[in-house]
Design a protein around this motif. Structure first.
Motif, PDB file in Angstrom:
ATOM      1  N   GLN A 349       0.825  -1.208   0.000  1.00  0.00           N
ATOM      2  CA  GLN A 349       0.000   0.000   0.000  1.00  0.00           C
ATOM      3  C   GLN A 349       0.859   1.258   0.000  1.00  0.00           C
ATOM      4  O   GLN A 349       0.660   2.170  -0.814  1.00  0.00           O
ATOM      5  N   MET A 350       1.822   1.320   0.915  1.00  0.00           N
ATOM      6  CA  MET A 350       2.627   2.528   1.066  1.00  0.00           C
ATOM      7  C   MET A 350       3.635   2.714  -0.068  1.00  0.00           C
ATOM      8  O   MET A 350       3.917   3.837  -0.484  1.00  0.00           O
ATOM      9  N   ALA A 351       4.180   1.608  -0.579  1.00  0.00           N
ATOM     10  CA  ALA A 351       5.168   1.723  -1.657  1.00  0.00           C
ATOM     11  C   ALA A 351       4.528   2.289  -2.921  1.00  0.00           C
ATOM     12  O   ALA A 351       5.086   3.189  -3.572  1.00  0.00           O
ATOM     13  N   VAL A 352       3.363   1.771  -3.277  1.00  0.00           N
ATOM     14  CA  VAL A 352       2.675   2.281  -4.472  1.00  0.00           C
ATOM     15  C   VAL A 352       2.243   3.730  -4.255  1.00  0.00           C
ATOM     16  O   VAL A 352       2.354   4.571  -5.159  1.00  0.00           O
ATOM     17  N   ALA A 353       1.758   4.049  -3.041  1.00  0.00           N
ATOM     18  CA  ALA A 353       1.342   5.417  -2.740  1.00  0.00           C
ATOM     19  C   ALA A 353       2.517   6.386  -2.824  1.00  0.00           C
ATOM     20  O   ALA A 353       2.370   7.520  -3.299  1.00  0.00           O
ATOM     21  N   ALA A 354       3.694   5.947  -2.367  1.00  0.00           N
ATOM     22  CA  ALA A 354       4.874   6.820  -2.431  1.00  0.00           C
ATOM     23  C   ALA A 354       5.221   7.169  -3.868  1.00  0.00           C
ATOM     24  O   ALA A 354       5.587   8.311  -4.177  1.00  0.00           O
ATOM     25  N   VAL A 355       5.087   6.205  -4.763  1.00  0.00           N
ATOM     26  CA  VAL A 355       5.342   6.473  -6.189  1.00  0.00           C
ATOM     27  C   VAL A 355       4.360   7.515  -6.714  1.00  0.00           C
ATOM     28  O   VAL A 355       4.742   8.448  -7.429  1.00  0.00           O
ATOM     29  N   ALA A 356       3.077   7.369  -6.356  1.00  0.00           N
ATOM     30  CA  ALA A 356       2.078   8.342  -6.800  1.00  0.00           C
ATOM     31  C   ALA A 356       2.401   9.733  -6.276  1.00  0.00           C
ATOM     32  O   ALA A 356       2.280  10.737  -6.996  1.00  0.00           O
ATOM     33  N   GLY A 357       2.834   9.806  -5.000  1.00  0.00           N
ATOM     34  CA  GLY A 357       3.185  11.097  -4.431  1.00  0.00           C
ATOM     35  C   GLY A 357       4.379  11.745  -5.115  1.00  0.00           C
ATOM     36  O   GLY A 357       4.393  12.951  -5.352  1.00  0.00           O
ATOM     37  N   ILE A 358       5.388  10.939  -5.420  1.00  0.00           N
ATOM     38  CA  ILE A 358       6.570  11.460  -6.121  1.00  0.00           C
ATOM     39  C   ILE A 358       6.188  11.995  -7.502  1.00  0.00           C
ATOM     40  O   ILE A 358       6.667  13.043  -7.944  1.00  0.00           O
ATOM     41  N   LEU A 359       5.306  11.274  -8.187  1.00  0.00           N
ATOM     42  CA  LEU A 359       4.861  11.731  -9.507  1.00  0.00           C
ATOM     43  C   LEU A 359       4.146  13.072  -9.408  1.00  0.00           C
ATOM     44  O   LEU A 359       4.361  13.967 -10.244  1.00  0.00           O
ATOM     45  N   VAL A 360       3.302  13.222  -8.385  1.00  0.00           N
ATOM     46  CA  VAL A 360       2.607  14.503  -8.211  1.00  0.00           C
ATOM     47  C   VAL A 360       3.611  15.622  -7.976  1.00  0.00           C
ATOM     48  O   VAL A 360       3.509  16.703  -8.560  1.00  0.00           O
ATOM     49  N   GLY A 361       4.614  15.371  -7.118  1.00  0.00           N
ATOM     50  CA  GLY A 361       5.594  16.400  -6.818  1.00  0.00           C
ATOM     51  C   GLY A 361       6.449  16.793  -8.006  1.00  0.00           C
ATOM     52  O   GLY A 361       6.722  17.970  -8.228  1.00  0.00           O
ATOM     53  N   HIS A 362       6.866  15.822  -8.812  1.00  0.00           N
ATOM     54  CA  HIS A 362       7.777  16.106  -9.921  1.00  0.00           C
ATOM     55  C   HIS A 362       7.052  16.599 -11.175  1.00  0.00           C
ATOM     56  O   HIS A 362       7.638  17.327 -11.981  1.00  0.00           O
ATOM     57  N   HIS A 364       4.044  18.270 -11.074  1.00  0.00           N
ATOM     58  CA  HIS A 364       3.139  19.371 -10.747  1.00  0.00           C
ATOM     59  C   HIS A 364       3.425  20.591 -11.632  1.00  0.00           C
ATOM     60  O   HIS A 364       4.554  21.068 -11.718  1.00  0.00           O
ATOM     61  N   ASP A 365       2.378  21.076 -12.304  1.00  0.00           N
ATOM     62  CA  ASP A 365       2.540  22.188 -13.254  1.00  0.00           C
ATOM     63  C   ASP A 365       1.959  23.498 -12.734  1.00  0.00           C
ATOM     64  O   ASP A 365       1.800  24.453 -13.501  1.00  0.00           O
ATOM     65  N   GLY A 366       1.633  23.539 -11.444  1.00  0.00           N
ATOM     66  CA  GLY A 366       1.072  24.757 -10.876  1.00  0.00           C
ATOM     67  C   GLY A 366      -0.438  24.798 -10.910  1.00  0.00           C
ATOM     68  O   GLY A 366      -1.046  25.705 -10.337  1.00  0.00           O
ATOM     69  N   THR A 367      -1.077  23.822 -11.592  1.00  0.00           N
ATOM     70  CA  THR A 367      -2.538  23.749 -11.644  1.00  0.00           C
ATOM     71  C   THR A 367      -2.991  22.431 -10.993  1.00  0.00           C
ATOM     72  O   THR A 367      -2.196  21.720 -10.385  1.00  0.00           O
ATOM     73  N   SER A 368      -4.263  22.099 -11.158  1.00  0.00           N
ATOM     74  CA  SER A 368      -4.798  20.866 -10.592  1.00  0.00           C
ATOM     75  C   SER A 368      -4.747  19.696 -11.564  1.00  0.00           C
ATOM     76  O   SER A 368      -5.151  18.586 -11.219  1.00  0.00           O
ATOM     77  N   VAL A 369      -4.227  19.896 -12.774  1.00  0.00           N
ATOM     78  CA  VAL A 369      -4.318  18.880 -13.825  1.00  0.00           C
ATOM     79  C   VAL A 369      -3.578  17.597 -13.450  1.00  0.00           C
ATOM     80  O   VAL A 369      -4.123  16.499 -13.525  1.00  0.00           O
ATOM     81  N   VAL A 370      -2.306  17.725 -13.076  1.00  0.00           N
ATOM     82  CA  VAL A 370      -1.496  16.533 -12.788  1.00  0.00           C
ATOM     83  C   VAL A 370      -2.106  15.721 -11.656  1.00  0.00           C
ATOM     84  O   VAL A 370      -2.266  14.492 -11.755  1.00  0.00           O
ATOM     85  N   MET A 371      -2.461  16.377 -10.578  1.00  0.00           N
ATOM     86  CA  MET A 371      -3.056  15.684  -9.441  1.00  0.00           C
ATOM     87  C   MET A 371      -4.334  14.961  -9.848  1.00  0.00           C
ATOM     88  O   MET A 371      -4.545  13.789  -9.501  1.00  0.00           O
ATOM     89  N   ALA A 372      -5.196  15.626 -10.597  1.00  0.00           N
ATOM     90  CA  ALA A 372      -6.482  15.048 -10.990  1.00  0.00           C
ATOM     91  C   ALA A 372      -6.299  13.842 -11.904  1.00  0.00           C
ATOM     92  O   ALA A 372      -6.978  12.821 -11.747  1.00  0.00           O
ATOM     93  N   VAL A 373      -5.388  13.941 -12.843  1.00  0.00           N
ATOM     94  CA  VAL A 373      -5.165  12.832 -13.781  1.00  0.00           C
ATOM     95  C   VAL A 373      -4.608  11.613 -13.051  1.00  0.00           C
ATOM     96  O   VAL A 373      -5.005  10.472 -13.328  1.00  0.00           O
ATOM     97  N   ILE A 374      -3.699  11.833 -12.111  1.00  0.00           N
ATOM     98  CA  ILE A 374      -3.136  10.708 -11.359  1.00  0.00           C
ATOM     99  C   ILE A 374      -4.198  10.046 -10.494  1.00  0.00           C
ATOM    100  O   ILE A 374      -4.270   8.809 -10.396  1.00  0.00           O
ATOM    101  N   ILE A 375      -5.071  10.827  -9.866  1.00  0.00           N
ATOM    102  CA  ILE A 375      -6.158  10.262  -9.060  1.00  0.00           C
ATOM    103  C   ILE A 375      -7.071   9.400  -9.924  1.00  0.00           C
ATOM    104  O   ILE A 375      -7.421   8.271  -9.561  1.00  0.00           O
ATOM    105  N   ALA A 376      -7.453   9.905 -11.094  1.00  0.00           N
ATOM    106  CA  ALA A 376      -8.334   9.159 -12.001  1.00  0.00           C
ATOM    107  C   ALA A 376      -7.654   7.874 -12.479  1.00  0.00           C
ATOM    108  O   ALA A 376      -8.290   6.812 -12.560  1.00  0.00           O
ATOM    109  N   THR A 377      -6.377   7.960 -12.796  1.00  0.00           N
ATOM    110  CA  THR A 377      -5.637   6.788 -13.270  1.00  0.00           C
ATOM    111  C   THR A 377      -5.567   5.710 -12.194  1.00  0.00           C
ATOM    112  O   THR A 377      -5.754   4.518 -12.469  1.00  0.00           O
TER     113      THR A 377
END
Length: 406
Positions: A349-362, A364-377
């Protein structure tokens, strides 16, 4: 001392498990301020979350087998004490590198609460009973993320972000005392496992090659990753991009928690009518709808607070229905290795979540797009995991035949 099946025992276990979400949710409003104080970018600040999750994942592989050998209580108490010491280190950090290091140490101690709380529920209840109890426990735990960001925002505005970590350390010490004197040892003496490397590897191999376990764990990890993607990006999206005041962040965050509690209560209500897997698939469909709606709005250029919060609330309704069922299903086959099964489950659970968090951080384009797309995926991938693995290999007692047998 309370009895194992007491309602108060469940509440105290929930309070112990809640240290995990508190350690992430309470300081979310402080992330932008931490970045400014240390002169760090979004990706560096976000590592205080992702590396915490990575350390959390690895630590569970250690404390689970230790608890199978020595019992749940001593490992949980030791973990809380380590967490408290690391929290003081976080409060005294003078640069981002020290803060990240102390967050990893926090994770080593904090992992004991969730992994051993799940194991204790499996010690006490049958798999189907555990699904209901975990849903109740999750509803109680939801009080933590409901109030934590608001408390964190107030502490940041009045005392500074270091006060958040001092508060977390104090909570950990209180929970160490509560576990020591308030909760009986739930593990049966005859279930204790030898602490030998060959036995440990054999247990993990047995658990990790169980298709049912893998299916429930992967489904849980993916849906939890959608939640963690929101935790990783929400403060930057809501505070930096959409202009929400840090002290008001928790009020919007509470909407998401209401969705999660609604999902938990729905799962409890449906538990007497439907099998856990039937509740699980309904929750996944709801989560996919919420994540897809947020992504569609963001990609269409609809940028406002409610275009983020309302879809995420819907996603959390589904998440609240999914998580308890997957936890109970993953550990159903392992009553004698509940600590190790819970540890491996938590690691995934935590390992996969950490990858998702790293993707959001790296990304992130200043809007909500990256976060929203990763959540949907993540939500869509969780539904696919259910269809490909869980549906074909349901946990014992979760099969359709068991309903007719009753």
């Amino acid at each position: 001392m309370l009895t194992l099946t007491s309602v108060w025992t469940t509440i105290l276990l929930a309070a112990a498990v809640a240290l995990g979400p508190l350690a992430t949710d309470m300081y979310l409003p402080a992330l932008p301020q931490i970045g400014r104080d240390f002169g760090s970018g979004t990706d560096q600040v976000q590592l205080t979350l992702s590396l915490y999750m990575a350390g959390f994942a690895i630590a569970q592989l250690i404390c689970g087998p230790l608890a199978d050998r020595f019992g749940r209580k001593p490992i949980m108490i030791g973990g809380f004490i380590l967490f408290a010491i690391a929290s003081v280190g976080c409060a005294l950090a003078t640069n981002i590198e020290t803060l990240i290091l102390c967050r990893v140490l926090q994770a080593l101690g904090g992992s004991a609460g969730p992994v051993l709380g799940r194991a204790a529920i499996r010690d006490i209840y049958t798999p189907r009973e555990a699904a209901k109890i975990l849903a109740i426990l999750a509803s109680i735990m939801a009080l933590a993320p409901a109030i934590a960001p608001t408390i964190g925002g107030v502490l940041v505005a009045s005392l500074g972000w270091s006060a958040i970590f001092l508060a977390l350390g104090g909570y950990a010490l209180v929970m160490a005392v509560v576990v020591a004197f308030g909760i009986p040892e739930p593990m049966r003496p005859e279930y204790r496992q030898p602490l030998r490397l060959c036995s440990l590897l054999r247990n993990y191999r047995s658990i990790g090659t169980d298709i049912s376990f893998l299916g429930y764990t992967l489904t849980n990890a993916l849906i939890f990753s959608g939640l963690f993607a929101f935790l990783s990006g929400s403060s930057f999206v809501l505070i930096d991009f959409l202009g929400v005041a840090p002290e008001h962040f928790g009020l919007y965050f509470a909407c998401m928690v209401v969705g999660y509690v609604t999902g938990n209560l729905t799962a409890i209500r449906l538990g007497s009518k439907l099998l856990p897997d039937q509740i699980l698939v309904r929750g996944l469909v709801i989560a996919v709808a919420g994540g897809s709606l947020m992504a569609a709005l963001a990609l269409s250029g609809v940028y406002n607070v409610w275009a983020v919060i309302l879809p995420q609330t819907l996603f959390m309704v589904g998440t609240g229905m999914v998580l308890p069922q997957t936890m109970a299903g993953a550990m159903a086959n392992f009553p004698r290795m509940a600590g190790s099964a819970s540890a491996l489950f938590g690691f995934g659970q935590m390992a996969v979540a950490a990858v998702a968090g790293i993707l959001v951080g790296h990304l992130h384009d200043g809007t909500s797009v990256v976060m929203a797309v990763i959540i949907a995926t993540c939500a869509c991938a969780a539904l696919a995991s259910y269809l490909l693995l869980v549906q074909r290999h349901p946990a014992p007692g979760f099969e359709p035949q068991s309903a007719s047998a009753q």
